[in-house]
Design an enzyme around this catalytic site. Structure first.
Site, mmCIF file in Angstrom:
data_model
loop_
_atom_site.group_PDB
_atom_site.id
_atom_site.type_symbol
_atom_site.label_atom_id
_atom_site.label_comp_id
_atom_site.label_asym_id
_atom_site.label_seq_id
_atom_site.Cartn_x
_atom_site.Cartn_y
_atom_site.Cartn_z
ATOM 1 N N ASN A 92 9.386 -8.592 -15.433
ATOM 2 C CA ASN A 92 10.936 -8.551 -15.662
ATOM 3 C C ASN A 92 11.603 -9.710 -14.548
ATOM 4 O O ASN A 92 12.589 -9.857 -14.496
ATOM 5 C CB ASN A 92 11.661 -7.252 -15.590
ATOM 6 C CG ASN A 92 11.554 -6.477 -14.424
ATOM 7 O OD1 ASN A 92 11.313 -6.996 -13.368
ATOM 8 N ND2 ASN A 92 11.470 -5.076 -14.618
ATOM 9 N N HIS A 122 8.324 5.150 -9.808
ATOM 10 C CA HIS A 122 9.839 5.087 -9.704
ATOM 11 C C HIS A 122 10.468 5.059 -11.100
ATOM 12 O O HIS A 122 11.711 5.695 -10.995
ATOM 13 C CB HIS A 122 10.520 3.949 -8.740
ATOM 14 C CG HIS A 122 9.977 2.523 -9.381
ATOM 15 N ND1 HIS A 122 8.823 2.041 -9.186
ATOM 16 C CD2 HIS A 122 10.606 1.815 -10.282
ATOM 17 C CE1 HIS A 122 8.683 0.858 -9.934
ATOM 18 N NE2 HIS A 122 9.964 0.544 -10.387
ATOM 19 N N HIS A 132 17.766 -1.977 -10.227
ATOM 20 C CA HIS A 132 16.589 -1.367 -10.121
ATOM 21 C C HIS A 132 16.467 0.064 -9.448
ATOM 22 O O HIS A 132 15.822 0.878 -10.125
ATOM 23 C CB HIS A 132 15.772 -2.251 -9.116
ATOM 24 C CG HIS A 132 14.657 -1.709 -8.544
ATOM 25 N ND1 HIS A 132 13.325 -1.776 -9.168
ATOM 26 C CD2 HIS A 132 14.205 -1.107 -7.564
ATOM 27 C CE1 HIS A 132 12.305 -1.335 -8.620
ATOM 28 N NE2 HIS A 132 12.887 -0.765 -7.637
ATOM 29 N N GLU A 156 -12.179 -0.630 0.525
ATOM 30 C CA GLU A 156 -11.968 0.514 0.976
ATOM 31 C C GLU A 156 -10.953 1.380 0.213
ATOM 32 O O GLU A 156 -10.890 2.365 -0.259
ATOM 33 C CB GLU A 156 -11.783 0.925 2.485
ATOM 34 C CG GLU A 156 -12.948 0.374 3.234
ATOM 35 C CD GLU A 156 -13.141 -1.436 3.430
ATOM 36 O OE1 GLU A 156 -14.054 -1.671 4.286
ATOM 37 O OE2 GLU A 156 -12.292 -1.870 3.136
ATOM 38 N N PRO A 166 3.508 5.708 -4.303
ATOM 39 C CA PRO A 166 3.257 4.231 -3.350
ATOM 40 C C PRO A 166 2.871 3.312 -4.566
ATOM 41 O O PRO A 166 1.653 3.535 -5.129
ATOM 42 C CB PRO A 166 2.016 4.811 -2.474
ATOM 43 C CG PRO A 166 2.548 6.217 -2.214
ATOM 44 C CD PRO A 166 2.992 6.672 -3.586
ATOM 45 N N LEU A 167 3.346 2.211 -4.840
ATOM 46 C CA LEU A 167 2.782 1.303 -5.704
ATOM 47 C C LEU A 167 1.523 0.803 -5.574
ATOM 48 O O LEU A 167 0.887 0.609 -4.455
ATOM 49 C CB LEU A 167 3.862 -0.024 -5.691
ATOM 50 C CG LEU A 167 5.293 0.420 -6.064
ATOM 51 C CD1 LEU A 167 6.182 -0.705 -6.079
ATOM 52 C CD2 LEU A 167 5.336 0.914 -7.549
ATOM 53 N N ARG A 211 -23.872 7.513 14.192
ATOM 54 C CA ARG A 211 -25.190 6.379 13.923
ATOM 55 C C ARG A 211 -26.200 7.094 14.882
ATOM 56 O O ARG A 211 -27.452 6.588 14.135
ATOM 57 C CB ARG A 211 -24.493 5.101 14.233
ATOM 58 C CG ARG A 211 -25.261 3.948 14.342
ATOM 59 C CD ARG A 211 -25.077 2.707 15.436
ATOM 60 N NE ARG A 211 -25.932 1.778 15.325
ATOM 61 C CZ ARG A 211 -25.937 0.542 16.105
ATOM 62 N NH1 ARG A 211 -24.957 0.512 16.922
ATOM 63 N NH2 ARG A 211 -26.640 -0.417 15.859
ATOM 64 N N GLY A 238 5.807 -5.026 -8.527
ATOM 65 C CA GLY A 238 5.440 -4.353 -7.303
ATOM 66 C C GLY A 238 4.233 -3.987 -7.167
ATOM 67 O O GLY A 238 3.542 -4.170 -5.932
ATOM 68 N N HIS A 271 15.862 5.412 -10.524
ATOM 69 C CA HIS A 271 15.732 4.223 -10.780
ATOM 70 C C HIS A 271 15.904 3.627 -12.290
ATOM 71 O O HIS A 271 15.012 3.869 -13.259
ATOM 72 C CB HIS A 271 14.198 3.582 -10.407
ATOM 73 C CG HIS A 271 14.068 3.959 -8.859
ATOM 74 N ND1 HIS A 271 14.104 4.851 -8.292
ATOM 75 C CD2 HIS A 271 13.771 2.868 -7.969
ATOM 76 C CE1 HIS A 271 13.745 4.891 -7.038
ATOM 77 N NE2 HIS A 271 13.813 3.605 -6.563
ATOM 78 N N HIS A 307 -14.857 -1.895 16.127
ATOM 79 C CA HIS A 307 -15.492 -1.052 15.175
ATOM 80 C C HIS A 307 -15.994 0.124 15.670
ATOM 81 O O HIS A 307 -16.817 1.100 14.989
ATOM 82 C CB HIS A 307 -17.019 -1.657 14.893
ATOM 83 C CG HIS A 307 -16.813 -2.830 13.915
ATOM 84 N ND1 HIS A 307 -16.139 -3.898 13.851
ATOM 85 C CD2 HIS A 307 -17.538 -3.169 12.684
ATOM 86 C CE1 HIS A 307 -16.251 -4.745 12.799
ATOM 87 N NE2 HIS A 307 -17.046 -4.131 12.333
ATOM 88 N N HIS A 353 -20.752 6.028 11.720
ATOM 89 C CA HIS A 353 -20.435 5.471 12.913
ATOM 90 C C HIS A 353 -19.102 5.828 13.657
ATOM 91 O O HIS A 353 -18.101 5.140 13.753
ATOM 92 C CB HIS A 353 -20.411 3.968 12.690
ATOM 93 C CG HIS A 353 -21.733 3.469 12.144
ATOM 94 N ND1 HIS A 353 -22.357 3.536 10.739
ATOM 95 C CD2 HIS A 353 -22.486 2.283 12.499
ATOM 96 C CE1 HIS A 353 -23.370 3.327 10.390
ATOM 97 N NE2 HIS A 353 -23.640 2.189 11.702
#
Length: 658
Positions: free
Chosen positions: A188, A69, A263, A408, A118-119, A517, A159, A28, A470, A458
């Site tokens: 950019n 990248h 890119h 999370e 991973p962005l 639980r 990104g 890239h 759940h 749980h």
């Protein structure tokens, strides 16, 4: 302030990156060509690191390339700065076993602080590093002794900001007022597919200011003076994190600059020639001009060596005045765990494993000053708070209870950053079904050998009234498929204690504690067998009293059910508790044969989760009492029998086996 040699340094970063990508015919080029000026300013004038000691200096600044990248730019910077990244390494970019893989990998390439790819996660990693810096500074610094005092920098692109995890993490950072966190935004207006306006029209300034950040704008990404001035303003702001939005041209200098065409693919021989002509670059490929090498030695390298020596002298004086704290600090950064005194649970008591986990957390917190963590807004259910400790908040960074909020994914990714920073042991909790939201961060923890702990409670259809949304079904099989992750589902309080002891002693692996639980009785034999048995992944909890006829294998809450079924099935049945499949798989063939003899083909697995994954333990002749459909909304004492989790049904299914 900046001169011709500095501009030559910028272009050296650009051309080394272009050459590496072209030789690999993969990579890239756009980001390195556009973002090189801001990277050069940061590294040459502000970043306090020592390439000679690399990540061994605990008080160095951290730099995270969230836009992973753009790794060719980072490798060029590491090469210029004197890290163990050679010209040959640059020439082997993206090749087999190279030190310069496609995306940065910590502990693989000298000087890389985090594995990004991973962005968005790199931003969250940086937030975690800044949290660790603030916490450790509050814990260890004394008047005249700034033992922990450094910045965390990260560089991201559009990104990264589109990914939800960056928004979660930025919101948390603003709440925590992490003033020593500085984010460089390579703005950019181009994404991989085309013009950014096709998918992203956020007002980044308003967005980050609403999070509680300071936003600074650099209008010309090639203006070194303007970039440096922004960094100084960012460093002066102590009560807010800062995002410096730098307007750049992707693929600057290339014929197709400013488009998505530059890119993610090499720009070709002609494109490189045109770009180098635009830079006025008249050197052979992979050349570092002598004056550029000298400039890096005079700036980053000399500065880092001097600052580390000052720090080491300061720490020596600190150790004389505060010997216990100094020793504690050293052990914490070496990830050493003290001898732990943890109780045993006696047969007759009955508690949910989330409760025995809570009780263990109190013990660990009292014995481990580097131990901290929290929950994604479920601490009352996950039971993750240390009752004797205060909350990690602005004005109280020494607090050890972290309020991650309903975030999370960011919780998982910031935990990774905390672990990468070093000096603490961190854990984070949520409902097991919500582990789905954080799996990308769990994967990255396992990939980076980070010893973080997940408290996932749980754990089954016994959640009951909350219903199928759940109630975990497929989650156990899912997380068990992640390499280098200890997944442990304890059967009672003694297995919980053994699981926590293993987790906080781990140096190279994350641990997932999968907890109930509902109440679990303390089982006969676990007080004596759980410690060793859990560390072997599976063990014989109830032996056969006569010739071995069959084996019931169970985990977690279903182990008690298996023991009850054994009473009705006679003396030839063995019950095996298997709290961790992956740990058992790592044992010797002799031990596996001892626990699960190949000759015994009558095998039944009992677990309140999907049957997927049990085949290799029960074989073609075995059976399962498992859950291969969604749960239901009703009290647990109705749902569990309805799904076959009774001793009577376990007995009936076992009797169907030949």
């Amino acid at each position: 302030m900046f001169d011709y040699t500095d501009q030559l340094g910028v272009n050296t970063i650009r051309t080394l990156s272009m050459d590496a990508i072209q030789k690999a015919n993969s990579g890239h080029p756009g980001l390195p060509m556009g973002a090189a000026p801001m990277a050069y300013v940061l590294w040459s004038r502000f970043l306090n690191v020592n390439p000679k000691t690399s990540r061994k200096w605990s008080n160095r600044d951290r730099f995270v390339l969230s836009a992973g990248h753009g790794s060719a730019m980072l490798y060029s910077l590491l090469h210029l700065s004197g890290y163990n990244v050679t010209t040959e390494d640059l020439k082997n970019f993206r090749q087999w076993q190279s030190k310069t893989p496609g995306h940065p990998e910590v502990d693989w390439t000298d000087g890389v602080e985090a594995t990004t790819g991973p962005l968005g996660q790199g931003i969250a990693n940086a937030v975690g590093m800044a949290m660790a810096e603030a916490h450790l500074a509050a814990q260890y610094n004394k008047p005249g002794f700034a033992i922990v005092d450094h910045y965390t920098y990260a560089l991201n692109g559009d990104g990264d900001l589109m990914e939800g995890v960056s928004q979660e993490a930025a919101s948390l950072a603003g709440k925590l007022k992490l003033g020593k966190l500085i984010l460089f935004y390579d703005s950019n207006n181009i994404s991989l597919d085309g013009d950014l306006s096709m998918s992203f029209i956020d007002d980044v300034q308003k967005r980050f200011e609403s999070y509680g950040w300071q936003h600074l704008l650099v209008k010309d990404g090639n203006d070194l003076e303007e970039i440096a001035a922004a960094v100084k303003v960012a460093q002066a702001e102590k009560s807010k994190p800062t995002i410096i939005e730098v307007k750049t041209v992707i693929g600057f200098g290339a014929p197709l600059q400013g488009t998505n065409k530059v890119h993610g693919a090499p720009i070709g021989i002609e494109g490189i020639a045109a770009a180098k002509a635009a830079y006025g670059w008249n050197y052979p490929e992979f050349t570092v001009p002598e004056e550029v090498s000298k400039r890096f030695l005079e700036t980053l390298v000399a500065r880092g060596e001097a600052l580390e020596q000052v720090w080491r002298d300061t720490f020596s004086a600190y150790a004389e005045k505060y010997p216990e704290l100094a020793e504690q600090y050293v052990h914490a950064f070496e990830n050493e765990t003290p001898e732990l005194e943890l109780p045993k649970y006696e047969v007759g008591s009955s508690k949910a494993s989330r409760v025995t986990s809570q009780e263990t957390i109190q013990q660990l917190s009292a014995q481990m000053p580097n131990f901290w963590g929290g929950s994604a807004d479920l601490s009352a259910s996950n039971n993750t708070m240390a009752k004797a400790e205060s909350d990690f908040m602005p004005g109280n960074y020494e607090g050890r209870n972290i309020w991650f909020g309903v975030r999370e994914f960011a919780m998982g990714a910031t935990m990774n950053g905390i672990a990468l920073h070093g000096g603490t042991r961190v854990y984070g909790g949520t409902f097991f079904v919500f582990s789905n939201y954080m799996l990308p961060a769990v994967r990255m923890a396992a990939l980076q050998d980070l010893p973080v702990t997940y408290v996932w409670t749980h754990d089954s259809i016994a959640v009951g009234e909350d219903g199928p949304t759940h109630e975990p079904v497929e989650q156990l099989a899912s997380v068990r498929s992640i390499p280098n992750l200890d997944v442990i589902r304890p059967a009672d309080g003694n297995e919980v204690i053994a699981a926590w002891r293993r987790s906080v002693s781990s140096k190279h692996r994350p641990t997932a504690l999968v907890l109930t639980r509902q109440n679990l009785p303390v089982l006969e034999g676990t007080a004596e067998l759980a410690e060793e048995g859990l560390n072997r992944g599976a063990y014989i909890l109830a032996k056969e009293e006569s010739e071995l006829e069959g084996i019931i294998i169970a985990t977690g809450s279903e182990v008690a059910l298996a023991l009850e079924a054994k009473k009705a099935l006679g003396t030839g049945v063995r019950v095996v508790s298997m709290p961790s499949m992956n740990i058992f798989d790592e044992q010797s063939s002799e031990y596996k044969e001892e626990v699960l003899p190949k000759a015994v083909r009558r095998r039944l697995a009992v677990e309140a989760g999907t049957s997927y994954g049990w085949g290799k333990y029960i074989g073609l002749d075995g059976a399962t009492v498992t859950v291969d459909k969604w749960g239901a909304s009703a009290p647990a004492n109705i749902v569990l029998p309805a799904y076959g989790f009774t001793a009577e049904n376990v007995v009936a299914v076992y009797k169907t086996l030949d």
